[in-house]
Each structure stands twice: as structure tokens, then as C-alpha cells.
Design an enzyme around this catalytic site. Structure first.
Site, PDB file in Angstrom:
ATOM      1  N   GLU A 307      11.719  13.740  -2.947  1.00 24.10           N
ATOM      2  CA  GLU A 307      10.601  13.899  -2.000  1.00 24.10           C
ATOM      3  C   GLU A 307      10.513  12.632  -1.175  1.00 24.10           C
ATOM      4  O   GLU A 307      10.302  11.548  -1.711  1.00 24.10           O
ATOM      5  CB  GLU A 307       9.312  14.196  -2.768  1.00 24.10           C
ATOM      6  CG  GLU A 307       9.334  15.568  -3.416  1.00 24.10           C
ATOM      7  CD  GLU A 307       9.755  16.678  -2.450  1.00 24.10           C
ATOM      8  OE1 GLU A 307       9.155  16.801  -1.368  1.00 24.10           O
ATOM      9  OE2 GLU A 307      10.703  17.419  -2.771  1.00 24.10           O
ATOM     10  N   CYS A 341       2.767   9.490   2.670  1.00 24.86           N
ATOM     11  CA  CYS A 341       3.857  10.240   3.299  1.00 24.86           C
ATOM     12  C   CYS A 341       3.271  11.298   4.221  1.00 24.86           C
ATOM     13  O   CYS A 341       3.888  11.707   5.189  1.00 24.86           O
ATOM     14  CB  CYS A 341       4.735  10.872   2.237  1.00 24.86           C
ATOM     15  SG  CYS A 341       3.797  11.780   1.022  1.00 24.86           S
TER      16      CYS A 341
HETATM   17  P1  NAP Z   1      11.299   3.282  -1.575  1.00 26.97           P
HETATM   18  O1  NAP Z   1      11.487   1.923  -1.050  1.00 26.97           O
HETATM   19  O2  NAP Z   1      12.307   4.321  -1.224  1.00 26.97           O
HETATM   20  O3  NAP Z   1      11.195   3.142  -3.158  1.00 26.97           O
HETATM   21  C1  NAP Z   1      10.929   4.247  -4.005  1.00 26.97           C
HETATM   22  C2  NAP Z   1      11.504   3.971  -5.369  1.00 26.97           C
HETATM   23  O4  NAP Z   1      12.927   3.927  -5.267  1.00 26.97           O
HETATM   24  C3  NAP Z   1      11.087   2.617  -5.950  1.00 26.97           C
HETATM   25  O5  NAP Z   1      10.897   2.762  -7.331  1.00 26.97           O
HETATM   26  C4  NAP Z   1      12.295   1.758  -5.651  1.00 26.97           C
HETATM   27  O6  NAP Z   1      12.438   0.669  -6.508  1.00 26.97           O
HETATM   28  C5  NAP Z   1      13.404   2.761  -5.897  1.00 26.97           C
HETATM   29  N1  NAP Z   1      14.708   2.377  -5.369  1.00 26.97           N
HETATM   30  C6  NAP Z   1      15.002   1.525  -4.362  1.00 26.97           C
HETATM   31  N2  NAP Z   1      16.342   1.457  -4.188  1.00 26.97           N
HETATM   32  C7  NAP Z   1      16.910   2.283  -5.108  1.00 26.97           C
HETATM   33  C8  NAP Z   1      18.248   2.644  -5.439  1.00 26.97           C
HETATM   34  N3  NAP Z   1      19.301   2.149  -4.793  1.00 26.97           N
HETATM   35  N4  NAP Z   1      18.455   3.504  -6.447  1.00 26.97           N
HETATM   36  C9  NAP Z   1      17.412   4.032  -7.124  1.00 26.97           C
HETATM   37  N5  NAP Z   1      16.126   3.711  -6.858  1.00 26.97           N
HETATM   38  C10 NAP Z   1      15.872   2.859  -5.864  1.00 26.97           C
HETATM   39  O7  NAP Z   1       9.883   3.905  -1.141  1.00 26.97           O
HETATM   40  P2  NAP Z   1       8.455   3.233  -1.285  1.00 26.97           P
HETATM   41  O8  NAP Z   1       8.340   2.159  -0.254  1.00 26.97           O
HETATM   42  O9  NAP Z   1       8.152   2.904  -2.694  1.00 26.97           O
HETATM   43  O10 NAP Z   1       7.497   4.449  -0.894  1.00 26.97           O
HETATM   44  C11 NAP Z   1       7.211   4.785   0.415  1.00 26.97           C
HETATM   45  C12 NAP Z   1       8.057   5.952   0.870  1.00 26.97           C
HETATM   46  O11 NAP Z   1       7.870   7.047  -0.013  1.00 26.97           O
HETATM   47  C13 NAP Z   1       7.677   6.479   2.238  1.00 26.97           C
HETATM   48  O12 NAP Z   1       8.836   6.795   2.955  1.00 26.97           O
HETATM   49  C14 NAP Z   1       6.878   7.738   1.928  1.00 26.97           C
HETATM   50  O13 NAP Z   1       6.861   8.679   2.952  1.00 26.97           O
HETATM   51  C15 NAP Z   1       7.589   8.226   0.716  1.00 26.97           C
HETATM   52  N6  NAP Z   1       6.750   9.115  -0.086  1.00 26.97           N
HETATM   53  C16 NAP Z   1       7.022  10.448  -0.088  1.00 26.97           C
HETATM   54  C17 NAP Z   1       6.223  11.316  -0.815  1.00 26.97           C
HETATM   55  C18 NAP Z   1       6.494  12.793  -0.817  1.00 26.97           C
HETATM   56  O14 NAP Z   1       5.939  13.479  -1.652  1.00 26.97           O
HETATM   57  N7  NAP Z   1       7.313  13.301   0.075  1.00 26.97           N
HETATM   58  C19 NAP Z   1       5.154  10.823  -1.553  1.00 26.97           C
HETATM   59  C20 NAP Z   1       4.918   9.442  -1.551  1.00 26.97           C
HETATM   60  C21 NAP Z   1       5.732   8.597  -0.818  1.00 26.97           C
HETATM   61  P3  NAP Z   1      11.994  -0.804  -6.050  1.00 26.97           P
HETATM   62  O15 NAP Z   1      10.532  -0.755  -5.849  1.00 26.97           O
HETATM   63  O16 NAP Z   1      12.410  -1.630  -7.202  1.00 26.97           O
HETATM   64  O17 NAP Z   1      12.753  -1.097  -4.774  1.00 26.97           O
END
Ligand code: NAP
Length: 536
Positions: A307, A341
């Protein structure tokens, strides 16, 4: 007549006319009314309670054992960079491997545990969180920078996920009926998948982390939970809740660590059966691609629930309640500083009413207060960290080129990461501000020639998560119902605030796999269906 007779396990069940019992129906957790003094007082006390344990160390939990590492993730208050929320031990690849082995062992017994008992773990965990509701919300105020009402909604959603998925599991525990011809018995049942990797974001640091974890667990899988590195403490507290609720050791392993180190390692692991990820588009795509590769020793195709981001639009028709339109745009754009999001980061308005809606939105925005979210009077808190602050401010600069800044446009990161709610007017539908996810308090306004044009603009991004249409025209509403291509479409309200079980949530296109969290089909994504057929 139905009457409540007993607590069986810990779930409240009702006697029915046939002499059996049923669970009381799911109802979402109400939001706290902070206009009541007793609620404000209780929340202040919870903030004090949380302040009393700030700065503590949190170990990893692997197979039920506490593991402390030298290397730590330090979680800070984004409203006050000096305040440490906690120091969390950080998994490396060796510890991630150990956790995988523990999860594989635990899976062998957990998958055989009666789904009724698995659901009871969720119901008890929900009861524990409900008792400590304000404490969890106060922690979110501190760790994620959420204003009280946003933190309260995050905790309520976590409770909802537990109550809802527990009930969903009971609904499908015996499979679903299929046809049988004379002389045969056909059955269709769901069985667990195996070990799953739960990778959660910081913006719903409790609800999404808990929801994706418990959906995986109640369906009989074992998991490794890797929370976002900016909000690992609330996840540590939740891991403790699940232990208290009776979850056997090793079913949940808490392994915070770097996304690129531990994340990649676990995504690539041949024993990983599924990955449930919520986060940005770029990380989601990386996981999706890596998970597609079959590595040595792997005997299945990994399941990926991803997601991802959004670029969500509020469309305003010329026949509309314009006050409602302005209110909906402002709330959708600036609730939790636009870090949802589902945040409405684009307002597309039919030209006849554009100026009126824009002017009213500017007025409303100028009334918003920004500051420490621990103070109830602040509508907006900080953004999550320096990287987010820099990225959002760079989009404000782009906004100066691509449109007119008519509200906000400034930020201050001296103490915490505060950005004023910003409106950029007269933006071209193809401009970067209208296409790219900013994930901060910035909304772009674009003019449409007519309603058809507005829907065309609304569909012009690669995302497809949420959208809203403000209209009094029934025909236009039906047109949008058919043609506005988003997973969650709302009429005459804002585009944020989906409720578990009421508005199942997930998006199209680059917004993800449309898994529909909090919906009737969600748990099945964590299981595989098995058909058996006996010839009599
Ligand atoms: P993110 O930077 O993509 O991080 C999400 C998770 O992925 C974190 O736990 C992060 O760990 C981990 N991660 C980073 N690099 C990775 C890799 N190479 N392999 C596996 N995991 C990895 O996103 P965010 O900044 O936390 O959240 C914001 C984003 O989430 C926005 O784009 C928002 O739209 C989206 N979102 C979507 C929904 C939905 O339901 N569609 C809901 C909420 C949020 P680290 O923190 O250690 O980097």
C-alpha cells in the site's frame, strides 16, 4: 431476544434464539470528545505518564527473548528535537536471520492453533489498548507529532483493526461453502501462508503497524515486524501488549532496523512467504521487484501486499455547497500536516466557483494554528523529520514557480519541524505540484473548465488512492462514481478519515495493490485457499 450472557475467552458474546452464541457485532471505536473537561484532564495525565518514561531503552524481541544491541535507533520528538522518546536496539542481518528461524519454528505450532483462540488474542489486545487508550495516543503525540485528535483517531483505528479482524477470522475460519454434486463432498478452506515480513510507515505509527501485524497473525502466520525508524517505540509497546494478550513466543518478532539493510535482507530471504508493506511508492516498487525474484532454496512465489503513496484530489462542482467545499479542502489538506496517504493535496475546482472557494479556503487556512501538538490549541504539529522538512520546503519553492503562494509558504526547523499550511493557487494540472506526492501541508489549486474536465484532471496522476467530490448534482455524482478512478471515493466530505469496516481502504495504480485494509477480503490475502474433494 438476544441477551449478553458471558465472556467466553475474552470476547463478548451474545446468546441467540437457537441456543448458540454469537459475538456482538463490530462497531468502530468512538473518538474522544476533547470539549469535555474530564477527557482533557485524562489526556493531560496520559501525557505526563508518557513523559515519565521518555528516553528509555527498548530491546529487540526475538523468539520472546529480549536482545539488546550496541547500535541504536534514537527516536526523537519532531516538535522538539532535543527530546528523546526512546533508544531502540537495532537489528542487523544476523539478528534478522535469528528472528526468521524463531518465526519459522513458531509458525509450525501457531498455524494449528484454533482460529477462535487466535481471535481471542486480538480481542484481549484490543481490551488492553482500550484501557490504555490515552497513553498510546499521548505517545503518538510525542513520537509522531500528532495533534490530540489525530493521535486519538490513530489509536481508535488500531483498536478497530483488532476487533474487526478478530471477527473476520471467525467468519471465515471454516472456509466458504462450494457446490457438491451427489456422491461427493467438496470443501474450500483457508490455510495460513508462513512467515511474513511486516514493514510499516511512521504516519499511522500505531494503526497501520498494528493492523498489518494482527491481520498476519490472526490468520495463523508468524511475523517479523520492522517498524519505521522514526516511530519504533509505539511498536515496541504494542509488541508488549500482544505478549500480555497471550500471543506465544516467536509468533511476533520485533526487529526494528534500517530499511535498506534489514528490510532488503528479509524481503530477499527464501523463507519469507509474504511481505505486507505500507509506505512510499519508491520503496514499495523496490520490494515488489525484489520479492519477485525466486532465490535459492525458495519453493514458492512470495505474496506482496503493498500500500503506497497518493496524490489525492478534492473536486468541486459549480453546483455545490461552497462552504462545505472549502472546509473539506482545508481539512483534507492540513489534517496531521498533510502527512496522510489520503491527504487532499490537490483541489480541482470548476472555474465558475474557483475564486469563491479559493478565497474561503485561504481564510480558513489563515485561522489554523501550528505548534507543539502536546498543546490542544494547536491544530497542526510538526512534520516528521529534517528530511521531510527539507523535501516539503523544496516543493514550496517549486510552488513559487508553478503558481501563486496565497497562504503559508514558510517553515521553521530550529526547535521542531514546523511548516505553515500552504496554498498554491493557479497551478497547471501537469505541474509537479499537481503530480508528485509532497506528504506535507501543501495544497495546489487548479481550475477546470467544467465538471468533465475536473474529473479528467483528477485522473491525471499515476496514483489512485482517494478522492472527494463536492456536488449537489446527482448526475455528476454518478459520473464521478463511475469515472473517478480511485480506491476510496467520497462525496460531499473530505478525502481522509476512512473507518475500519465502514470504508475499507486501499488504492489503484501506483497507490498499491488495493488490498483494502479493514475490508471483507483483507484477511484472505494472508492465507491460501485449499480445495478438498472426497468421492463417497
Ligand atoms: P517509506 O520511507 O517508504 O518507509 C516505509 C517503511 O519501509 C519503513 O519501515 C522503512 O524503514 C521501510 N523501508 C525503507 N527502505 C526499505 C527497503 N529497502 N526494504 C524494506 N523496507 C524498507 O515511507 P514512510 O515515509 O514511512 O511513509 C510515508 C509513505 O507511506 C507515503 O508515501 C504515504 O503515502 C505512504 N502511506 C500509504 C498508505 C496506504 O495505505 N496506501 C498508508 C500510510 C502511508 P525505515 O524507516 O527504516 O527507512
Amino acid at each position: 431476544m438476544q441477551k449478553i450472557i458471558a465472556l467466553i475467552g475474552l470476547s463478548l458474546r451474545i446468546h441467540n434464539d437457537e441456543g448458540g452464541t454469537i459475538l456482538i457485532p463490530y462497531k468502530h471505536e468512538p473518538f474522544t470528545d476533547f470539549s469535555k473537561e474530564e477527557n482533557r484532564k485524562a489526556f493531560e495525565e496520559a501525557l505526563q505518564l508518557v513523559e515519565g518514561y521518555l528516553g528509555q531503552d527498548y530491546p529487540l524481541i526475538i523468539g520472546g527473548e529480549r536482545v539488546t544491541t550496541e547500535d541504536k535507533i534514537v527516536s526523537y520528538n519532531p516538535a522538539n528535537k532535543e527530546e528523546v522518546i526512546g533508544r531502540v536496539s537495532k537489528a542487523n542481518q544476523e539478528l534478522a536471520e535469528k528472528a526468521m528461524q524463531e518465526a519459522l519454528t513458531a509458525f509450525e505450532s501457531w498455524k494449528k492453533v484454533d482460529p477462535v483462540i487466535r481471535a481471542d488474542v486480538l480481542f484481549k489486545a484490543a481490551a488492553i489498548v482500550r484501557r490504555r487508550k490515552h497513553e498510546f495516543s499521548a505517545l503518538l503525540v510525542k513520537e509522531a507529532g500528532k495533534p490530540w485528535n489525530e493521535a486519538d483517531a490513530d489509536t481508535a483505528e488500531a483498536i478497530d483493526f483488532m476487533e474487526f479482524y478478530g471477527r473476520q477470522m471467525l467468519r471465515i475460519k471454516d472456509g466458504v461453502p462450494v457446490e457438491s454434486r451427489p456422491g461427493e463432498d467438496n470443501r474450500y478452506n483457508y490455510i495460513p501462508l508462513g512467515v511474513g515480513i511486516v514493514i510499516s510507515p511512521w504516519n499511522f505509527a500505531f494503526a497501520i503497524m498494528a493492523g498489518t501485524t494482527v491481520a498476519s497473525i490472526v490468520t495463523g502466520n508468524a511475523v517479523l515486524l520492522k517498524p519505521a525508524s522514526t516511530t519504533p517505540v509505539v511498536a515496541a509497546k504494542f509488541a508488549e501488549v500482544l505478549e500480555e494478550a497471550g500471543l506465544p513466543k516467536g509468533v511476533l518478532n520485533y526487529v526494528p532496523g534500517s530499511g535498506s539493510e534489514v528490510g532488503d535482507y528479509l524481503v530477499d530471504h527464501p523463507k519469507t512467504r509474504f511481505i505486507t508493506f505500507t509506505g512510499s511508492r519508491d520503496v514499495g516498487l523496490r520490494i515488489f521487484e525484489r520479492a519477485a525474484k525466486v532465490n535459492e532454496g525458495q519453493v514458492w512465489l512470495k505474496r506482496v501486499i503493498a500500500e503506497m503513496g497518493g496524490k489525492d484530489t478534492v473536486v468541486v462542482d459549480k453546483e455545490a455547497d461552497l462552504e462545505l467545499a472549502a472546509q473539506s479542502i482545508v481539512k483534507s489538506a492540513f489534517g496531521f500536516s498533510g502527512q496522510k496517504c489520503s491527504a487532499g493535496s490537490r483541489a480541482v475546482i470548476v472555474e465558475d466557483v474557483y475564486d469563491e472557494v479559493l478565497n474561503r479556503a485561504i481564510e480558513l487556512t489563515k485561522e489554523l494554528t501550528v505548534g507543539d501538538p502536546a498543546n490542544l490549541n494547536n491544530y497542526m504539529g510538526p512534520v516528521i523529520d529534517q528530511a521531510a522538512f527539507d523535501k516539503i520546503m523544496s516543493y514550496v519553492e517549486i510552488g513559487k514557480e508553478e503558481g501563486r503562494i496565497v497562504a503559508g509558504g514558510t517553515g521553521d526547523s530550529s526547535k521542531g519541524y514546523f511548516i505553515q499550511p500552504t496554498i498554491v493557487a493557479d497551478v497547471d494540472p501537469q505541474a509537479r505540484l499537481m503530480q508528485e506526492e509532497i506528504f506535507g501541508p501543501v495544497v495546489a489549486f487548479a481550475k477546470a473548465k467544467d465538471f468533465d474536465h475536473a474529473i479528467e484532471i483528477a485522473n491525471n496522476t499515476e496514483y489512485g488512492l482517494t478522492g472527494a467530490v463536492i456536488t449537489k448534482n446527482r448526475m455528476n455524482m454518478e459520473k464521478a462514481r463511475e469515472e473517478f478512478h480511485v480506491g476510496n471515493l467520497y462525496f460531499n466530505r473530505g478525502c481522509t478519515g476512512a473507518i475500519v469496516g465502514y470504508q475499507p481502504f486501499g488504492g489503484f495504480n501506483m497507490s498499491g495493490t488495493d488490498s483494502k485494509a479493514g475490508g471483507p477480503d483483507y484477511l484472505q490475502l494472508h492465507m491460501q485457499a485449499k480445495t478438498t474433494s472426497e468421492a463417497f
